[in-house]
Scaffold this motif. Structure first.
Motif, PDB file in Angstrom:
ATOM      1  N   ASN A 252      40.435  24.450  38.466  1.00 27.95           N
ATOM      2  CA  ASN A 252      40.998  24.189  37.141  1.00 27.95           C
ATOM      3  C   ASN A 252      41.061  22.711  36.799  1.00 27.95           C
ATOM      4  N   GLY A 253      40.303  21.906  37.533  1.00 28.84           N
ATOM      5  CA  GLY A 253      40.271  20.469  37.281  1.00 28.84           C
ATOM      6  C   GLY A 253      41.282  19.700  38.096  1.00 28.84           C
ATOM      7  N   LYS A 254      42.234  20.433  38.698  1.00 28.27           N
ATOM      8  CA  LYS A 254      43.262  19.780  39.517  1.00 28.27           C
ATOM      9  C   LYS A 254      43.349  20.368  40.918  1.00 28.27           C
ATOM     10  N   LYS A 255      43.192  21.700  41.000  1.00 29.66           N
ATOM     11  CA  LYS A 255      43.272  22.333  42.313  1.00 29.66           C
ATOM     12  C   LYS A 255      42.410  23.583  42.385  1.00 29.66           C
ATOM     13  N   TYR A 256      42.093  23.934  43.628  1.00 27.75           N
ATOM     14  CA  TYR A 256      41.299  25.128  43.898  1.00 27.75           C
ATOM     15  C   TYR A 256      42.247  26.294  44.154  1.00 27.75           C
ATOM     16  N   LEU A 257      41.987  27.408  43.466  1.00 32.03           N
ATOM     17  CA  LEU A 257      42.834  28.586  43.591  1.00 32.03           C
ATOM     18  C   LEU A 257      42.012  29.764  44.079  1.00 32.03           C
ATOM     19  N   LYS A 258      42.627  30.624  44.868  1.00 29.04           N
ATOM     20  CA  LYS A 258      41.969  31.824  45.379  1.00 29.04           C
ATOM     21  C   LYS A 258      42.942  32.985  45.246  1.00 29.04           C
ATOM     22  N   SER A 259      42.462  34.110  44.728  1.00 22.32           N
ATOM     23  CA  SER A 259      43.319  35.281  44.544  1.00 22.32           C
ATOM     24  C   SER A 259      43.450  36.057  45.849  1.00 22.32           C
ATOM     25  N   LYS A 260      44.283  37.081  45.814  1.00 16.63           N
ATOM     26  CA  LYS A 260      44.431  37.974  46.958  1.00 16.63           C
ATOM     27  C   LYS A 260      43.116  38.694  47.230  1.00 16.63           C
ATOM     28  N   ASN A 261      42.854  38.980  48.506  1.00 21.26           N
ATOM     29  CA  ASN A 261      41.708  39.796  48.869  1.00 21.26           C
ATOM     30  C   ASN A 261      42.009  41.262  48.596  1.00 21.26           C
ATOM     31  N   LEU A 262      41.066  41.960  47.986  1.00 23.85           N
ATOM     32  CA  LEU A 262      41.240  43.377  47.691  1.00 23.85           C
ATOM     33  C   LEU A 262      40.102  44.161  48.333  1.00 23.85           C
ATOM     34  N   ASP A 263      40.471  45.225  49.024  1.00 24.99           N
ATOM     35  CA  ASP A 263      39.532  46.047  49.779  1.00 24.99           C
ATOM     36  C   ASP A 263      39.311  47.359  49.018  1.00 24.99           C
ATOM     37  N   ILE A 264      38.088  47.569  48.504  1.00 23.15           N
ATOM     38  CA  ILE A 264      37.782  48.792  47.760  1.00 23.15           C
ATOM     39  C   ILE A 264      36.929  49.671  48.672  1.00 23.15           C
ATOM     40  N   SER A 265      37.547  50.663  49.286  1.00 18.06           N
ATOM     41  CA  SER A 265      36.888  51.434  50.342  1.00 18.06           C
ATOM     42  C   SER A 265      36.126  52.649  49.824  1.00 18.06           C
ATOM     43  N   GLN A 293      48.253  33.436  38.672  1.00 18.79           N
ATOM     44  CA  GLN A 293      48.575  34.767  38.160  1.00 18.79           C
ATOM     45  C   GLN A 293      47.415  35.331  37.347  1.00 18.79           C
ATOM     46  N   ALA A 294      46.810  34.493  36.512  1.00 20.93           N
ATOM     47  CA  ALA A 294      45.665  34.931  35.712  1.00 20.93           C
ATOM     48  C   ALA A 294      44.512  35.360  36.615  1.00 20.93           C
ATOM     49  N   LEU A 295      44.289  34.619  37.695  1.00 16.88           N
ATOM     50  CA  LEU A 295      43.203  34.937  38.624  1.00 16.88           C
ATOM     51  C   LEU A 295      43.490  36.233  39.379  1.00 16.88           C
ATOM     52  N   ASN A 296      44.736  36.424  39.801  1.00 19.46           N
ATOM     53  CA  ASN A 296      45.106  37.670  40.470  1.00 19.46           C
ATOM     54  C   ASN A 296      44.970  38.867  39.529  1.00 19.46           C
ATOM     55  N   PHE A 297      45.301  38.654  38.260  1.00 17.98           N
ATOM     56  CA  PHE A 297      45.152  39.718  37.268  1.00 17.98           C
ATOM     57  C   PHE A 297      43.680  40.092  37.134  1.00 17.98           C
ATOM     58  N   ALA A 298      42.803  39.098  37.033  1.00 15.47           N
ATOM     59  CA  ALA A 298      41.375  39.353  36.876  1.00 15.47           C
ATOM     60  C   ALA A 298      40.804  40.085  38.091  1.00 15.47           C
ATOM     61  N   SER A 299      41.227  39.687  39.271  1.00 10.41           N
ATOM     62  CA  SER A 299      40.728  40.328  40.486  1.00 10.41           C
ATOM     63  C   SER A 299      41.181  41.778  40.568  1.00 10.41           C
ATOM     64  N   ALA A 300      42.414  42.041  40.156  1.00  8.55           N
ATOM     65  CA  ALA A 300      42.921  43.417  40.154  1.00  8.55           C
ATOM     66  C   ALA A 300      42.145  44.270  39.157  1.00  8.55           C
ATOM     67  N   ALA A 301      41.863  43.715  37.974  1.00  5.55           N
ATOM     68  CA  ALA A 301      41.081  44.446  36.975  1.00  5.55           C
ATOM     69  C   ALA A 301      39.687  44.751  37.505  1.00  5.55           C
ATOM     70  N   CYS A 302      39.070  43.781  38.159  1.00  6.91           N
ATOM     71  CA  CYS A 302      37.741  43.957  38.735  1.00  6.91           C
ATOM     72  C   CYS A 302      37.752  45.049  39.805  1.00  6.91           C
ATOM     73  N   ALA A 303      38.746  45.019  40.682  1.00  7.14           N
ATOM     74  CA  ALA A 303      38.835  46.015  41.751  1.00  7.14           C
ATOM     75  C   ALA A 303      38.977  47.421  41.184  1.00  7.14           C
ATOM     76  N   LEU A 304      39.793  47.571  40.158  1.00  5.12           N
ATOM     77  CA  LEU A 304      40.013  48.889  39.566  1.00  5.12           C
ATOM     78  C   LEU A 304      38.761  49.438  38.901  1.00  5.12           C
ATOM     79  N   LYS A 305      37.916  48.554  38.339  1.00 10.01           N
ATOM     80  CA  LYS A 305      36.690  49.043  37.699  1.00 10.01           C
ATOM     81  C   LYS A 305      35.786  49.772  38.696  1.00 10.01           C
ATOM     82  N   HIS A 306      35.837  49.407  39.964  1.00  8.12           N
ATOM     83  CA  HIS A 306      35.026  50.080  40.974  1.00  8.12           C
ATOM     84  C   HIS A 306      35.364  51.571  41.077  1.00  8.12           C
TER      85      HIS A 306
END
Length: 334
Positions: A252-265, A293-306
């Protein structure tokens, strides 16, 4: 008042053998409609936002059917333009376990590929919107589509909208005499939020290196284009076609952020998961003050699409928040 997003791109007919059958086994096809940018708009609509998709359809029954599909999923279609007689299509053979999915496109000469900038009044289309989203697929389709997309991002910035671009693209799509290196940078100059990968940044701009660190590549991209506010991406580990692990990442121009890991089995349909991630980023950045929070939201949405068949992510806001907050039980909601 709900925030409004406008997207622009081709919508195609998707034809798939039932279940996990191969093309050679098919005697019928399941039919839905999809396209990366429209998938983003529909995802946003299911999250409670106002959403509109701008495209061009053939002026025939198939164009009307595709329009009805978008309306069914709560998109405004009032500014769609019509002409010519071909709807783009693609065939999907869904993979399972060790067998990969296969996609075959038929989109040359489609009504959308013949779009011209003079056909769209972007000030009218974008009136009342908060956000405009494009992808690197649209400018690859034809020179007319590329110029129309450029008009859109320039107008959106002039009108004060946030602009996001998922700039990853496929080399084999650029067939009209221009390369992505010639077209994409001018679009990125008017884009606030860029979704890409280390590979995408290297191949498109010659920045960073293949296999390098996302943070370094994102920094170099923001140095090259100071208008960019955030660079986002997702990391996927494919255990098999049916088992994936993902997480989101952001500079984001100031720091690197990483969301939670999600396992879609138990993957049901992987197509459209990147679009679900993009929609999640749009929703997250418009509704959360915290980038993580925005990144975690996006990752959760992505995981659910699977877990959703078809191109589009039809999960609710409550579904995404529940997973974002750690509920992975899959328990029945009563």
């Amino acid at each position: 008042m709900p925030k409004k997003v406008v997207t622009f791109g081709e919508v195609m007919m998707r034809l798939s053998p039932p279940g996990y059958s191969m093309f050679s086994q098919a005697t019928s096809f399941d039919l839905v409609y999809g396209g990366g940018e429209a998938n983003v708009a529909i995802s946003c609509a299911y999250l409670g936002m106002k959403a509109e998709h701008m495209t061009r359809f053939p002026d025939n029954a198939l164009g009307k059917a595709a329009t009805q599909f978008l309306r069914k999923h709560w998109l405004s279609t009032v500014n769609i333009v019509y002409g010519d007689n071909m709807l783009g299509k693609y065939f999907l053979e869904k993979g399972a376990s060790y067998r990969s999915s296969v996609v075959i496109y038929e989109r040359e000469g489609s009504a959308f590929s013949l779009i011209q900038p003079s056909m769209v009044n972007w000030e009218h289309v974008l009136k009342g919107a908060d956000w405009f989203h494009w992808t690197g697929i649209t400018p690859a389709i034809s020179e007319g589509a590329a110029m129309c997309c450029l008009d859109a991002v320039r107008t959106a910035k002039k009108m004060g909208l946030k602009v996001s671009g998922d700039i990853n693209s496929r080399d084999n799509m650029w067939k009209y005499g221009k390369t992505k290196q010639e077209i994409i940078p001018e679009l990125v100059k008017h884009t606030d939020i860029v979704t890409s990968s280390t590979r995408g940044i290297f191949e498109m701009f010659g920045l960073g290196e293949l296999g390098g660190k996302f943070k370094k590549s994102a920094k170099l991209l923001m140095d090259e284009f100071p208008n960019i506010e955030k660079v986002v991406g997702k990391k996927r580990k494919s255990i098999s076609a049916s088992h994936q692990k993902i997480h989101g990442k952001m500079w984001n121009g100031k720091k690197y952020l990483k969301s939670k890991n999600l396992d879609i089995s138990h993957v049901i349909d992987r197509v459209g998961t990147g679009d679900a991630f993009a929609a999640g980023i749009i929703y997250g950045l418009l509704h959360y003050d915290d980038d993580l929070q925005a990144l975690n939201f996006a990752s959760a949405a992505c995981a659910l699409k699977h877990t959703v068949p078809g191109d589009v992510n039809m999960v609710s806001l409550e579904n995404v928040i529940s997973l974002m907050e750690g509920d992975t039980s899959g328990a029945i909601k009563r």
